[in-house]
Structures are given as structure tokens and as C-alpha cells.
Design a protein around this motif. Structure first.
Motif, PDB file in Angstrom:
ATOM      1  N   LEU A 221       7.082  -5.014  -8.111  1.00 47.46           N
ATOM      2  CA  LEU A 221       6.638  -4.115  -7.039  1.00 47.46           C
ATOM      3  C   LEU A 221       6.683  -2.663  -7.519  1.00 47.46           C
ATOM      4  CD1 LEU A 221       5.756  -3.584  -4.126  1.00 47.46           C
ATOM      5  CD2 LEU A 221       8.173  -3.584  -3.461  1.00 47.46           C
ATOM      6  N   GLY A 222       7.770  -2.309  -8.202  1.00 52.81           N
ATOM      7  CA  GLY A 222       7.920  -0.954  -8.727  1.00 52.81           C
ATOM      8  C   GLY A 222       6.831  -0.626  -9.734  1.00 52.81           C
ATOM      9  N   GLN A 223       6.472  -1.614 -10.509  1.00 50.40           N
ATOM     10  CA  GLN A 223       5.404  -1.461 -11.489  1.00 50.40           C
ATOM     11  C   GLN A 223       4.074  -1.163 -10.788  1.00 50.40           C
ATOM     12  OE1 GLN A 223       5.627  -1.343 -14.706  1.00 50.40           O
ATOM     13  NE2 GLN A 223       3.448  -1.405 -15.198  1.00 50.40           N
ATOM     14  N   PHE A 224       3.831  -1.914  -9.721  1.00 49.98           N
ATOM     15  CA  PHE A 224       2.617  -1.696  -8.925  1.00 49.98           C
ATOM     16  C   PHE A 224       2.593  -0.266  -8.363  1.00 49.98           C
ATOM     17  CE2 PHE A 224       0.985  -1.406  -4.571  1.00 49.98           C
ATOM     18  CZ  PHE A 224      -0.356  -1.663  -4.776  1.00 49.98           C
ATOM     19  N   VAL A 225       3.713   0.149  -7.783  1.00 52.65           N
ATOM     20  CA  VAL A 225       3.814   1.482  -7.176  1.00 52.65           C
ATOM     21  C   VAL A 225       3.601   2.568  -8.241  1.00 52.65           C
ATOM     22  CG1 VAL A 225       5.390   3.126  -6.059  1.00 52.65           C
ATOM     23  CG2 VAL A 225       5.296   0.747  -5.268  1.00 52.65           C
ATOM     24  N   LEU A 226       4.211   2.362  -9.399  1.00 52.91           N
ATOM     25  CA  LEU A 226       4.099   3.333 -10.494  1.00 52.91           C
ATOM     26  C   LEU A 226       2.655   3.476 -10.968  1.00 52.91           C
ATOM     27  CD1 LEU A 226       5.648   5.190 -12.444  1.00 52.91           C
ATOM     28  CD2 LEU A 226       5.978   3.205 -13.932  1.00 52.91           C
ATOM     29  N   GLU A 227       1.993   2.354 -11.165  1.00 54.79           N
ATOM     30  CA  GLU A 227       0.604   2.391 -11.648  1.00 54.79           C
ATOM     31  C   GLU A 227      -0.319   3.007 -10.598  1.00 54.79           C
ATOM     32  OE1 GLU A 227      -0.513  -1.520 -12.960  1.00 54.79           O
ATOM     33  OE2 GLU A 227       0.941  -1.484 -14.604  1.00 54.79           O
ATOM     34  N   GLU A 228      -0.141   2.549  -9.360  1.00 57.99           N
ATOM     35  CA  GLU A 228      -0.946   3.062  -8.254  1.00 57.99           C
ATOM     36  C   GLU A 228      -0.731   4.581  -8.103  1.00 57.99           C
ATOM     37  OE1 GLU A 228      -2.749   0.677  -7.042  1.00 57.99           O
ATOM     38  OE2 GLU A 228      -3.349   1.174  -4.991  1.00 57.99           O
ATOM     39  N   GLY A 229       0.531   4.987  -8.179  1.00 55.86           N
ATOM     40  CA  GLY A 229       0.888   6.399  -8.020  1.00 55.86           C
ATOM     41  C   GLY A 229       0.321   7.250  -9.148  1.00 55.86           C
ATOM     42  N   CYS A 230       0.498   6.813 -10.381  1.00 57.02           N
ATOM     43  CA  CYS A 230      -0.017   7.584 -11.517  1.00 57.02           C
ATOM     44  C   CYS A 230      -1.537   7.702 -11.437  1.00 57.02           C
ATOM     45  CB  CYS A 230       0.401   6.941 -12.844  1.00 57.02           C
ATOM     46  SG  CYS A 230       2.133   7.212 -13.257  1.00 57.02           S
ATOM     47  N   ASN A 231      -2.197   6.606 -11.068  1.00 59.31           N
ATOM     48  CA  ASN A 231      -3.652   6.650 -10.936  1.00 59.31           C
ATOM     49  C   ASN A 231      -4.083   7.636  -9.855  1.00 59.31           C
ATOM     50  OD1 ASN A 231      -4.624   4.904 -12.978  1.00 59.31           O
ATOM     51  ND2 ASN A 231      -3.971   3.130 -11.784  1.00 59.31           N
ATOM     52  N   GLN A 232      -3.318   7.687  -8.771  1.00 57.38           N
ATOM     53  CA  GLN A 232      -3.636   8.617  -7.687  1.00 57.38           C
ATOM     54  C   GLN A 232      -3.456  10.066  -8.149  1.00 57.38           C
ATOM     55  OE1 GLN A 232      -4.975   7.609  -4.635  1.00 57.38           O
ATOM     56  NE2 GLN A 232      -5.481   9.776  -4.819  1.00 57.38           N
ATOM     57  N   ALA A 233      -2.377  10.317  -8.883  1.00 60.68           N
ATOM     58  CA  ALA A 233      -2.124  11.674  -9.397  1.00 60.68           C
ATOM     59  C   ALA A 233      -3.260  12.098 -10.328  1.00 60.68           C
ATOM     60  CB  ALA A 233      -0.788  11.722 -10.123  1.00 60.68           C
ATOM     61  N   ILE A 234      -3.713  11.184 -11.152  1.00 60.25           N
ATOM     62  CA  ILE A 234      -4.819  11.463 -12.071  1.00 60.25           C
ATOM     63  C   ILE A 234      -6.092  11.775 -11.281  1.00 60.25           C
ATOM     64  CG2 ILE A 234      -6.390  10.370 -13.745  1.00 60.25           C
ATOM     65  CD1 ILE A 234      -3.846   8.940 -14.888  1.00 60.25           C
TER      66      ILE A 234
ATOM     67  N   PRO B 224      -1.343   7.354   5.454  1.00 58.81           N
ATOM     68  CA  PRO B 224      -2.141   6.623   4.459  1.00 58.81           C
ATOM     69  C   PRO B 224      -3.032   7.591   3.687  1.00 58.81           C
ATOM     70  CG  PRO B 224      -2.904   6.158   6.702  1.00 58.81           C
ATOM     71  CD  PRO B 224      -1.655   6.960   6.829  1.00 58.81           C
ATOM     72  N   LEU B 225      -3.489   7.152   2.540  1.00 59.86           N
ATOM     73  CA  LEU B 225      -4.293   8.006   1.657  1.00 59.86           C
ATOM     74  C   LEU B 225      -5.453   8.673   2.391  1.00 59.86           C
ATOM     75  CD1 LEU B 225      -4.866   9.008  -1.228  1.00 59.86           C
ATOM     76  CD2 LEU B 225      -6.284   6.968  -1.537  1.00 59.86           C
ATOM     77  N   GLU B 226      -6.138   7.911   3.244  1.00 58.68           N
ATOM     78  CA  GLU B 226      -7.325   8.436   3.944  1.00 58.68           C
ATOM     79  C   GLU B 226      -6.994   9.689   4.742  1.00 58.68           C
ATOM     80  OE1 GLU B 226      -6.073   5.064   3.545  1.00 58.68           O
ATOM     81  OE2 GLU B 226      -6.496   4.699   5.674  1.00 58.68           O
TER      82      GLU B 226
ATOM     83  N   VAL C 182       0.850  -1.183   0.000  1.00 64.92           N
ATOM     84  CA  VAL C 182       0.000   0.000   0.000  1.00 64.92           C
ATOM     85  C   VAL C 182       0.894   1.244   0.000  1.00 64.92           C
ATOM     86  CG1 VAL C 182      -0.143  -0.066   2.531  1.00 64.92           C
ATOM     87  CG2 VAL C 182      -1.898   1.135   1.249  1.00 64.92           C
ATOM     88  N   LEU C 183       0.406   2.306  -0.616  1.00 68.60           N
ATOM     89  CA  LEU C 183       1.179   3.548  -0.648  1.00 68.60           C
ATOM     90  C   LEU C 183       0.808   4.460   0.519  1.00 68.60           C
ATOM     91  CD1 LEU C 183       1.206   4.560  -4.433  1.00 68.60           C
ATOM     92  CD2 LEU C 183       2.769   3.075  -3.167  1.00 68.60           C
ATOM     93  N   TYR C 184       1.838   5.012   1.161  1.00 66.16           N
ATOM     94  CA  TYR C 184       1.680   6.103   2.107  1.00 66.16           C
ATOM     95  C   TYR C 184       2.168   7.368   1.403  1.00 66.16           C
ATOM     96  CZ  TYR C 184       0.345   3.576   6.364  1.00 66.16           C
ATOM     97  OH  TYR C 184      -0.336   2.856   7.312  1.00 66.16           O
ATOM     98  N   PHE C 185       1.764   8.509   1.924  1.00 70.72           N
ATOM     99  CA  PHE C 185       2.099   9.763   1.253  1.00 70.72           C
ATOM    100  C   PHE C 185       2.691  10.754   2.245  1.00 70.72           C
ATOM    101  CE2 PHE C 185      -1.236   7.599  -1.019  1.00 70.72           C
ATOM    102  CZ  PHE C 185      -0.826   7.680  -2.339  1.00 70.72           C
ATOM    103  N   GLN C 186       3.832  11.315   1.868  1.00 74.06           N
ATOM    104  CA  GLN C 186       4.431  12.348   2.721  1.00 74.06           C
ATOM    105  C   GLN C 186       4.431  13.682   1.969  1.00 74.06           C
ATOM    106  OE1 GLN C 186       8.660  12.283   3.853  1.00 74.06           O
ATOM    107  NE2 GLN C 186       8.043  12.832   5.930  1.00 74.06           N
ATOM    108  N   PRO C 187       3.807  14.711   2.553  1.00 70.21           N
ATOM    109  CA  PRO C 187       3.727  16.009   1.887  1.00 70.21           C
ATOM    110  C   PRO C 187       5.104  16.658   1.694  1.00 70.21           C
ATOM    111  CG  PRO C 187       2.181  15.889   3.730  1.00 70.21           C
ATOM    112  CD  PRO C 187       3.082  14.702   3.835  1.00 70.21           C
ATOM    113  N   ARG C 188       5.214  17.391   0.610  1.00 67.60           N
ATOM    114  CA  ARG C 188       6.396  18.216   0.351  1.00 67.60           C
ATOM    115  C   ARG C 188       5.919  19.664   0.444  1.00 67.60           C
ATOM    116  NH1 ARG C 188       9.623  18.055  -5.344  1.00 67.60           N
ATOM    117  NH2 ARG C 188      10.009  15.880  -4.842  1.00 67.60           N
ATOM    118  N   TYR C 189       6.591  20.425   1.260  1.00 64.25           N
ATOM    119  CA  TYR C 189       6.123  21.761   1.634  1.00 64.25           C
ATOM    120  C   TYR C 189       6.986  22.826   0.986  1.00 64.25           C
ATOM    121  CZ  TYR C 189       4.288  25.278   4.915  1.00 64.25           C
ATOM    122  OH  TYR C 189       3.690  26.364   5.487  1.00 64.25           O
ATOM    123  N   ASP C 190       6.343  23.794   0.352  1.00 68.64           N
ATOM    124  CA  ASP C 190       7.065  24.868  -0.329  1.00 68.64           C
ATOM    125  C   ASP C 190       7.240  26.054   0.620  1.00 68.64           C
ATOM    126  OD1 ASP C 190       7.661  25.827  -3.459  1.00 68.64           O
ATOM    127  OD2 ASP C 190       7.232  27.439  -2.024  1.00 68.64           O
TER     128      ASP C 190
END
Ligand code: C2E
Ligand code: MG
Ligand code: MG
Ligand code: MG
Length: 288
Positions: free
Chosen positions: A90-103, A262-264, A41-49
Motif C-alpha cells: 500500500l505504501g508503495q502504491f501511495v509513494l508512486e502515486e504521490g511522486c507521479n502527482q508531484a511530477i 480529492p484531486l479534482e 485513492v489519495l486525498y490532498f490537504q493543503p499546507r499553508y505558509d
């Protein structure tokens, strides 16, 4: 008696090594099963400007929701995946999951980028380009919003070939960041030869502030010269952020703001940080 003890010690040592090897084998088998069962599962860490005081993007970081061991961190399994080749899947999974999330974020009007880690083995494989091309052709693909984080170790070898690959990736509308910048031992000339968008200053430099100010200054100057964004990784204190901001570092990421979530929890976390993340004037930490 001493000979006896020596033998025992050898046997003990030997069985320890055996236990370690079999634990790795077991992990390898489990990793393949976990991929099939979609336990990653993907977790997300914010990047702050630091200029806009806003969260501008997120880094996707993979975790393994193991039915017995609980949440397993990437340090425990990414190296084994890399050695065994499981990383390509695994990288393929992360890439697809990530791109779908960005979309998905873009579709919902959220102005947030996403960074995805790409391992050296995944970078040199063939599947990567195929997947990037497919996503870039989708009508809803957010051009310039998905960034691939590559470590310097992936950029060793045929520099002309690597440059071409990176050019092809950026032509498709993806950004390129160098992860853990400053820790590799490669020939630095690549930073002018490759199409890059971002340098991520390794946490080890942040940890050793203020001693590392000269190094950080050097990286920031170089980044400005070649026109790439700078991000400092692993910021944990307001002092570190202040020193980075004064030096001209544009963006920061770290536990000071939040651990990967996590995404939620991501949107609520982002909202909170946008309201009360960090400002040089106020300077104080958000409530924990
Ligand atoms: P990285 O890409 O350099 O990611 C940054 C790591 O630092 C993350 O650890 C993040 O949780 C951690 N971190 C961020 N801020 C702080 C802080 O303030 N303090 C401390 N102590 N740590 C902080 P994580 O998630 O355990 O990932 C470790 C590494 O595993 C990543 O380093 C990356 O190299 C690799 N990794 C994670 N996810 C993936 C993935 O999907 N694919 C690939 N190929 N590698 C991944
Ligand atoms: Mg990274
Ligand atoms: Mg890093
Ligand atoms: Mg790292």
C-alpha cells in the motif's frame, strides 16, 4: 442461576472476541483484493505558509473507496496493514502515486510540494530506496518538492544505519519531515544527528493551546536552531493560528483551511485559500 449467567456471559464475551477477530481477517482479505482492484485513492490537504499567506504544499492522505462501505478512513485499515505487512504494498502504491502527482504538478508549472506518509515498516524495508532512486533519476523529477513524513517510531534502532538511510534519501532530492512531533518517546538527540527538513507539531499540542505554548515555543526554538521548517497540524480555529503565528510557527495545516480533498477539488481549493486563506490583519475565516 448465577452460575448459569456466568457461563452465558463468558460465552457472550467469547463470541464477541471471535466476531472481532473474524472481522479483522475479513478486512485483511479485502485489503489485498482492494490493492489489486486499485480501490485506494489519495486525498490532498493543503499546507499553508503564514509568512507568504500561500498554500505551499499538500499532504497525500490515503482513503479506501470501498464498493459497499463507502469511503474508509486510514485509521480503520492502516494499523491492520502495518501488522500484516500489507503496508509495504500500500505504501508503495501511495509513494508512486504521490511522486507521479508531484511530477505532474511541476510539469504544469504549479509551485507546490507534496508530502507523503511513510510507515515504519515501509521505512525499514528495501523497496523504498529502490523506488526513490528510480523517481529521482527521472529528468522531470522536481528536486526538493517531495517530502517523506516519518514518525519518531520509525527512527528507533540502529541510529547510525538510520542516519545513513536518511542521508541517502535527502541526497536523492527528497525532504524529510518528522510527523506527529513531540508524541514519541525516543531519545531527542536524533534531531541533530539526522538530516531533517521539517518538524510537524502534533495536533494534540494545537488542541490544547494556549496551555501548550511553552512546549510549542520550545519546539520552535529547537527547529530554528537546527534550521528546519515548522508546521502545526490540525489547526481548526483562527485563535490557534494566531497563537502559532505569534510564536513563530511558519506553516499550518488543518480543517480551518480545509479537510483533505480529492484531486479534482485540490486546485480550486488552493486557489480559494491563496485568495482568502488567513491573514493576521483580516483574521477571519474563509467562507465554509
Ligand atoms: P497524519 O499523517 O498525522 O495525518 C494527519 C491526519 O489528521 C489526517 O487524518 C488528517 O485528515 C487529519 N487532520 C488534518 N487536519 C485536521 C483537523 O483540523 N482536525 C482533525 N480532527 N483532523 C485533522 P487521516 O487522513 O485520517 O489520516 C490519519 C493517519 O493515517 C495519518 O496521520 C497517517 O499517520 C496515516 N496515513 C494516512 N495516509 C497514509 C499513507 O498513505 N501511508 C501511511 N503510512 N500512513 C497514512
Ligand atoms: Mg502525516
Ligand atoms: Mg501527523
Ligand atoms: Mg497522526
Amino acid at each position: 442461576a448465577s452460575k448459569q449467567r456466568g457461563r452465558n456471559r463468558f460465552l457472550f464475551f467469547d463470541s464477541e472476541m471471535g466476531a472481532e477477530a473474524s472481522e479483522r481477517n475479513q478486512l485483511e482479505v479485502e485489503l489485498m483484493r482492494a490493492l489489486e482492484k486499485r480501490e485506494f485513492v489519495l486525498y490532498f490537504q493543503p499546507r499553508y505558509d503564514l509568512r507568504s499567506n500561500q498554500v505551499v504544499s499538500a499532504e497525500a492522505l490515503v482513503r479506501w473507496r470501498h464498493p459497499v462501505r463507502g469511503l474508509v478512513m486510514p485509521g480503520k485499515f492502516i494499523p491492520i496493514c502495518e501488522e500484516t505487512g500489507i503496508i509495504e504494498e500500500l505504501g508503495q502504491f501511495v509513494l508512486e502515486e504521490g511522486c507521479n502527482q508531484a511530477i505532474e504538478w511541476h510539469r504544469r508549472g504549479l509551485d507546490i510540494g507534496l508530502s507523503i506518509n511513510v510507515s515504519p515498516r515501509q521505512f525499514s524495508g528495501d523497496k523504498l530506496m529502490e523506488t526513490l532512486r528510480a523517481f529521482s533519476q527521472r529528468p522531470d523529477f522536481p528536486n526538493g518538492y517531495v517530502e517523506l513524513e516519518i514518525t519518531e517510531t520509525a527512527l528507533i534502532g540502529d541510529l547510525e544505519m538510520i542516519a545513513q538511510k536518511l542521508r541517502a534519501i535527502t541526497d536523492l532530492g527528497f525532504r524529510i519531515a518528522i510527523d506527529d512531533f513531540g508524541t514519541g518517546y525516543s531519545n531527542l538527540s536524533y534531531i541533530t544527528r539526522f538530516p531533517l527538513n521539517c518538524l510537524k507539531i502534533d495536533k494534540s499540542f494545537v488542541d490544547q493551546l494556549p496551555d501548550t505554548i511553552p512546549i510549542i515555543q520550545l519546539i520552535l526554538t529547537m527547529a530554528a536552531q537546527i534550521g528546519v521548517t515548522t508546521v502545526a497540524e490540525g489547526v481548526e480555529t483562527a485563535e490557534q493560528i494566531e497563537q502559532l503565528a505569534v510564536s513563530g510557527c511558519e506553516q499550518v495545516q488543518g480543517y480551518y483551511f480545509t479537510k483533505p480533498v480529492p484531486l479534482e477539488a485540490f486546485e480550486e481549493t488552493t486557489r480559494r485559500l491563496n485568495e482568502n486563506g488567513f491573514s493576521i490583519d483580516a483574521g477571519d475565516a474563509p467562507e465554509a
